[in-house]
Design a protein around this motif. Structure first.
Motif, mmCIF file in Angstrom:
data_model
loop_
_atom_site.group_PDB
_atom_site.id
_atom_site.type_symbol
_atom_site.label_atom_id
_atom_site.label_comp_id
_atom_site.label_asym_id
_atom_site.label_seq_id
_atom_site.Cartn_x
_atom_site.Cartn_y
_atom_site.Cartn_z
ATOM 1 N N ASN A 493 1.472 -1.321 -0.175
ATOM 2 C CA ASN A 493 -0.247 -0.042 0.052
ATOM 3 C C ASN A 493 1.219 1.400 -0.193
ATOM 4 O O ASN A 493 -0.108 2.254 -0.063
ATOM 5 N N LEU A 494 2.023 1.132 -0.224
ATOM 6 C CA LEU A 494 2.689 2.403 0.285
ATOM 7 C C LEU A 494 3.218 3.006 -1.068
ATOM 8 O O LEU A 494 1.938 2.087 -2.281
ATOM 9 N N PRO A 495 3.069 4.290 -2.132
ATOM 10 C CA PRO A 495 2.517 5.335 -2.788
ATOM 11 C C PRO A 495 3.462 4.670 -4.107
ATOM 12 O O PRO A 495 4.524 4.284 -4.173
ATOM 13 N N LYS A 496 2.854 3.795 -5.265
ATOM 14 C CA LYS A 496 2.884 3.383 -6.383
ATOM 15 C C LYS A 496 4.271 4.722 -7.265
ATOM 16 O O LYS A 496 3.455 5.690 -7.748
ATOM 17 N N THR A 497 4.918 4.056 -7.704
ATOM 18 C CA THR A 497 5.787 4.912 -7.975
ATOM 19 C C THR A 497 6.609 4.029 -9.027
ATOM 20 O O THR A 497 7.117 3.088 -9.097
ATOM 21 N N SER A 508 11.821 7.755 -9.940
ATOM 22 C CA SER A 508 11.843 9.207 -10.280
ATOM 23 C C SER A 508 10.123 9.639 -9.502
ATOM 24 O O SER A 508 9.761 8.612 -8.894
ATOM 25 N N LEU A 509 10.608 10.215 -8.902
ATOM 26 C CA LEU A 509 9.290 10.627 -7.300
ATOM 27 C C LEU A 509 9.139 12.137 -8.429
ATOM 28 O O LEU A 509 7.950 12.527 -7.390
ATOM 29 N N LEU A 510 9.205 12.459 -9.623
ATOM 30 C CA LEU A 510 8.877 14.462 -9.834
ATOM 31 C C LEU A 510 7.987 13.938 -11.353
ATOM 32 O O LEU A 510 9.103 13.445 -12.172
ATOM 33 N N LYS A 511 6.789 14.425 -11.838
ATOM 34 C CA LYS A 511 7.059 14.276 -13.206
ATOM 35 C C LYS A 511 7.949 16.078 -14.061
ATOM 36 O O LYS A 511 8.219 16.248 -12.875
ATOM 37 N N GLU A 512 9.042 15.394 -15.066
ATOM 38 C CA GLU A 512 9.764 16.017 -15.392
ATOM 39 C C GLU A 512 10.150 17.192 -15.870
ATOM 40 O O GLU A 512 9.073 17.472 -17.346
ATOM 41 N N LYS A 513 8.799 18.097 -15.294
ATOM 42 C CA LYS A 513 9.093 19.505 -16.034
ATOM 43 C C LYS A 513 9.447 20.759 -15.145
ATOM 44 O O LYS A 513 9.738 20.815 -13.595
ATOM 45 N N GLU A 514 10.947 21.658 -15.486
ATOM 46 C CA GLU A 514 12.103 21.739 -14.762
ATOM 47 C C GLU A 514 10.256 23.030 -14.305
ATOM 48 O O GLU A 514 9.496 23.836 -14.604
ATOM 49 N N GLY A 515 11.005 23.515 -13.572
ATOM 50 C CA GLY A 515 10.488 24.871 -12.872
ATOM 51 C C GLY A 515 9.260 24.452 -11.242
ATOM 52 O O GLY A 515 8.857 25.318 -10.604
ATOM 53 N N SER A 516 9.103 23.160 -11.778
ATOM 54 C CA SER A 516 7.635 22.517 -11.104
ATOM 55 C C SER A 516 7.593 22.903 -10.106
ATOM 56 O O SER A 516 8.581 21.930 -9.350
ATOM 57 N N GLU A 517 7.247 23.171 -8.814
ATOM 58 C CA GLU A 517 6.981 23.216 -7.504
ATOM 59 C C GLU A 517 6.406 22.273 -6.738
ATOM 60 O O GLU A 517 6.358 22.045 -5.096
ATOM 61 N N VAL A 518 5.701 21.365 -6.680
ATOM 62 C CA VAL A 518 4.668 20.173 -6.510
ATOM 63 C C VAL A 518 5.261 18.735 -6.516
ATOM 64 O O VAL A 518 5.369 18.577 -7.576
ATOM 65 N N ALA A 519 5.319 18.506 -5.378
ATOM 66 C CA ALA A 519 6.040 17.305 -5.738
ATOM 67 C C ALA A 519 4.503 16.617 -6.060
ATOM 68 O O ALA A 519 3.215 16.342 -6.090
ATOM 69 N N LYS A 520 5.131 15.174 -5.797
ATOM 70 C CA LYS A 520 4.225 14.109 -6.726
ATOM 71 C C LYS A 520 3.291 13.117 -5.365
ATOM 72 O O LYS A 520 2.249 13.449 -5.570
ATOM 73 N N PHE A 521 4.329 13.323 -4.730
ATOM 74 C CA PHE A 521 3.110 12.763 -3.614
ATOM 75 C C PHE A 521 2.370 14.043 -2.202
ATOM 76 O O PHE A 521 3.179 15.017 -2.061
ATOM 77 N N THR A 522 0.901 13.210 -2.309
ATOM 78 C CA THR A 522 0.221 14.524 -1.971
ATOM 79 C C THR A 522 0.264 14.629 -0.750
ATOM 80 O O THR A 522 1.135 13.845 -0.228
#
Length: 809
Positions: A493-497, A508-522
């Motif tokens: 049940n750990l978040p899937k990556t 990889s834990l983030l979408k490859e968007k330069e300058g994005s400041e939102v982490a993948k995990f909510t």
């Protein structure tokens, strides 16, 4: 030499056993300037020599007459010894004469003493012989008349008197009396056995209406006879008493099956009451006949139950088995309350093995389980209200027969635990992850407590049933479902990556968007990870307790087979993976900011201002994630510390690598980067308590890592800021600040300064030349040579000193 120092202690270096002339001279003349006082030192030594000569001369003169005085004293001592020897010889002669005189005086008295002693012995022996002869005649007469009450007292006296004649068995009359006593004992034994056989025939169930006084007296006689007579009486009586039981509960009878096992115990209770009413006074109290009947009933019942269960093994169900074991252990508990167990080891029955002491496995307020026979014990610090299982000498005397069939119970628990795990999985899917609740911190999943509560119940039940191989089988089941819980409920049940085939290695834990400041995990996913981490930590600690309690409850010979290390390692892996997910999530959230830092035009920075936007972005992510993680790991502070340490170990090297990508850098740009680095350093040092109302000092282990890593980053920027002319000063400054002998790192520094390839080549050559003998090494070597002279220097100083002394003398 050493003993003389012990008698006459001296602080003079010349008197030491390990005297070293070179050291002594160096002490007197530590420097060449001190040689100016050599005349004074030589005069002192000469004065000391003269004093020693005078002392020696005085001692030698004092010893001149010692030899003559000694010989004279020896002669006087010899004369005194001769006189003493003569006096001792005279005393010895007088003592021998006195002894001879006393013997002559007491000769007649000794004869009278011997005569009196022999006469007393003869009279005593004749009295014993009269008593023996009369006792044997009376014994034979009473035996024929069955006067057992008088025989019991008389027989013991005859046997005691006969012991006095053991040394006279060579006399025919004495031997004849001894044989008559033995014959009377044999006749009594056969006669008493016949009386009991008549009163309690082996065939049928006929019993007298009440106790017999003749048989009661016969039992007293049996106490004096051969112990085999007593054992035979007990054996026949118990066999006759239990003959009805064997008929009523034959294997082919309906009441013999496990579902009616209560009737067996009810029957024996009635029989024991009946025995107490009818025959309680017939047998001596020390025979413990009531307990013997109960013990023999237990042995017979265990044999009969084992036989019928082997025949009808397919009909045994877990509920039926537990019902039978419950009633049996209840009965064994009643026996422990009623009897002491003194007859279990005297040949009538074998005392069952008692399981080792056990304590409450986990819960502090256990009161009981669903079945009545399970008595859960209090902690060692508390006094149990009920007797513990090891205090029951009858534990297992009947219930041992159920042990070969406990596989039914084990298989049932295997099935129940499998269904329990499946229910946990279904409940998690239906209810979803736990709701974020920062105020309460990361909660342990409820299914975890349910699992271990069930484990405790199973363990206590099984320890009541058996402490042997079934406990090992149950442990194997525990291990299986601990692993399943770890992988299905926790890791599953750990978040899937995006992960590799190895499991939870996150790439990889983030979408490859330069300058994005939102982490993948909510927020919900972060709380879930923390909850799973807390649950794994609880499981790890509780599994260790489970192992300890299993070892306490299992037989001592099987303790080595209880090992839950593999399962504890599994939970440790879940903890490590959870921490790694949190670290990589925060680390990846800072990647766009670091990438933006490396792409800035640092050579065009014209003035130093506040911290750069990328620093603000990194701090923003830290302030967003770390308080949530800290609050959700409030119950496991050590793992929050591990998270901080792992993040520092991951972020700082990455930050330094991005620093190397910032090229070329102007002087002002380097100053701006140094300011940014210091800001990040302060934030990292405050990271464990960032955003918290209660400010705590960061752990020393974490602070050390941050200070060491960020100080290196600051040193790199300070080297970049330093002018590269002259080259020697620049290289020495680099070695002093960074203490890094890697040419790759030095090459990166040169790239950051924006030097041309030709300049870099000469710099690298100079760097390699300066590495073998850095300035700090030369200084250290120089200071070392001053403090500890080499052997060549020492030899040279000694030779110079010898020449000066010879010259002065």
């Amino acid at each position: 030499f050493l003993p003389s120092l012990q008698v006459f202690p001296s602080q003079d270096p010349l008197d030491r056993a390990d005297f070293n002339a070179v050291e002594y001279i160096n002490t007197l003349f530590p420097t060449e300037q001190s040689l100016a006082n050599i005349d004074e030192v030589v005069n002192k030594i000469r004065l000391k020599i003269r004093r020693l000569d005078d002392n020696i001369r005085t001692v030698v003169r004092g010893q001149t007459n010692v030899g003559q005085d000694g010989r004279q004293a020896l002669e006087e001592a010899q004369k005194a010894i001769q006189q003493l020897f003569g006096k001792i010889k005279d005393i010895k002669d007088k003592a021998e004469k006195s002894e001879q005189m006393v013997k002559e005086i007491t000769r007649d008295i000794k004869q009278l003493d011997h005569a009196k002693r022999h006469l007393t012995t003869s009279i005593t022996t004749l009295n014993h012989l009269h008593m023996l002869a009369g006792g044997v005649d009376s014994l034979e007469a009473m035996t024929r008349r069955r006067q057992y009450g008088e025989v019991a007292n008389l027989l013991q006296g005859v046997v005691n008197v006969l012991e006095h004649f053991n040394k006279y068995m060579g006399i025919p009359q004495i031997r004849q009396l001894s044989e008559r006593v033995k014959a009377a004992q044999n006749e009594l034994g056969q006669q008493i056995l016949a009386d009991f056989e008549e009163a309690f025939p082996s065939q049928g169930t006929k019993r007298p209406g009440g106790p017999s006084n003749v048989l009661r007296d016969a039992c007293l006689v049996a106490n004096v006879l051969d112990p085999r007579i007593k054992q035979e009486i007990i054996k026949k009586f118990i066999k006759q008493h239990l003959s009805e039981y064997l008929v009523l509960f034959q294997e082919n009878q309906d009441v013999a099956w496990l579902d009616k096992i209560d009737r067996r115990y009810a029957w024996v209770k009635r029989q024991l009451v009946d025995y107490e009413e009818k025959y309680g006074r017939m047998f001596p109290q020390e025979w413990c006949m009531t307990e013997r009947i109960a013990v023999e009933f237990c042995h017979v019942t265990r044999t009969e139950l084992a036989k019928i269960m082997r025949t009808r093994a397919k009909e045994i169900e877990v509920k039926l088995l537990l019902f039978a074991i419950q009633r049996t252990t209840n009965f064994e508990g009643l026996l422990a309350k009623r009897f002491s167990g003194c007859t279990l080891a005297d040949g009538t029955g074998k005392k069952p093995e008692v399981p080792p002491p056990s304590t409450n496995p986990f819960l502090e307020d256990e009161t009981g389980t669903e079945t009545d026979e399970i008595v859960i014990e209090k902690s060692d610090m508390d006094k149990p209200k009920k007797p513990k299982v090891p205090d029951n000498p009858f534990h297992g005397i009947v219930s041992k027969c159920f042990e070969p069939h406990l596989y039914v119970y084990i298989e049932s628990q295997d099935k129940n635990l499998g269904e329990l795990i499946d229910r946990f999985v279904a409940d998690f899917k239906a209810q979803g992850p736990p709701k974020p609740n920062v105020d309460e911190g990361g909660a342990v999943l409820p299914s975890c407590a349910d699992l271990f509560v069930y484990y405790k119940k199973c363990m206590v039940q099984c320890s009541q049933l058996s402490t042997g191989e079934p406990m090992i089988a149950l442990t194997t089941i525990f291990q299986k479902y601990l692993r399943e819980y770890a992988w299905k409920i926790l890791s599953g049940n750990l978040p899937k990556t995006t992960s590799s085939s190895g499991g939870l290695t996150i790439t990889s834990l983030l979408k490859e968007k330069e300058g994005s400041e939102v982490a993948k995990f909510t927020l919900e996913e972060l709380c879930l990870i923390c909850s799973i981490l807390s649950t794994a930590e609880y499981c790890l600690a509780t599994t260790q307790q489970l192992e300890e309690k299993l070892k306490e409850k299992v037989d001592a010979s099987l303790v080595e087979r209880i090992n839950l290390t593999g399962e504890m390692d599994t939970f440790s892996i879940v903890i490590s993976n959870s921490i790694q997910l949190l670290v990589q999530d925060l680390d990846a959230a800072c990647d766009p900011a670091l990438t933006a830092m490396s792409k800035m035009q640092w050579q065009n920075v014209e003035h130093v201002g506040d911290q750069s936007p990328y620093v603000t972005s990194v701090i923003l992510h830290i302030k967003q994630n770390v308080p949530i993680i800290r609050d959700n790991l409030a119950s496991t502070r050590k793992y929050f510390t591990q998270f901080c340490i792992k993040f520092a170990n991951s972020f700082i090297p990455k930050f330094i690598n991005h620093l190397f990508k910032c090229k070329p850098i102007s002087m002002v740009g380097a100053e701006q980067l140094l300011l940014d680095t210091h800001s990040l350093k302060m934030v990292l040092l405050d990271l464990p308590s960032i955003g918290s109302q209660v400010v705590r000092k960061a752990p020393a282990s974490y602070t050390k890592i941050v200070v060491k890593g960020m100080t290196r980053a600051e040193m790199i920027l300070k080297v970049v800021m330093a002018p590269h002319e002259p080259p020697v000063v620049f290289v020495d400054n680099y070695i002093k600040l960074l203490a890094d002998c890697s040419t790759d790192t030095f090459q990166k520094i040169l790239d950051m300064k924006g030097l041309k390839r030709s300049e870099q080549s000469s710099m690298l050559d100079l760097f390699r030349q300066r590495l073998p003998a850095p300035p700090s090494g030369v200084e250290n070597a120089g200071s070392l040579s001053l403090s500890t002279p080499t052997p060549e220097q020492e030899s040279s100083r000694i030779r110079k000193l010898e020449k000066l002394i010879k010259k002065r003398l």
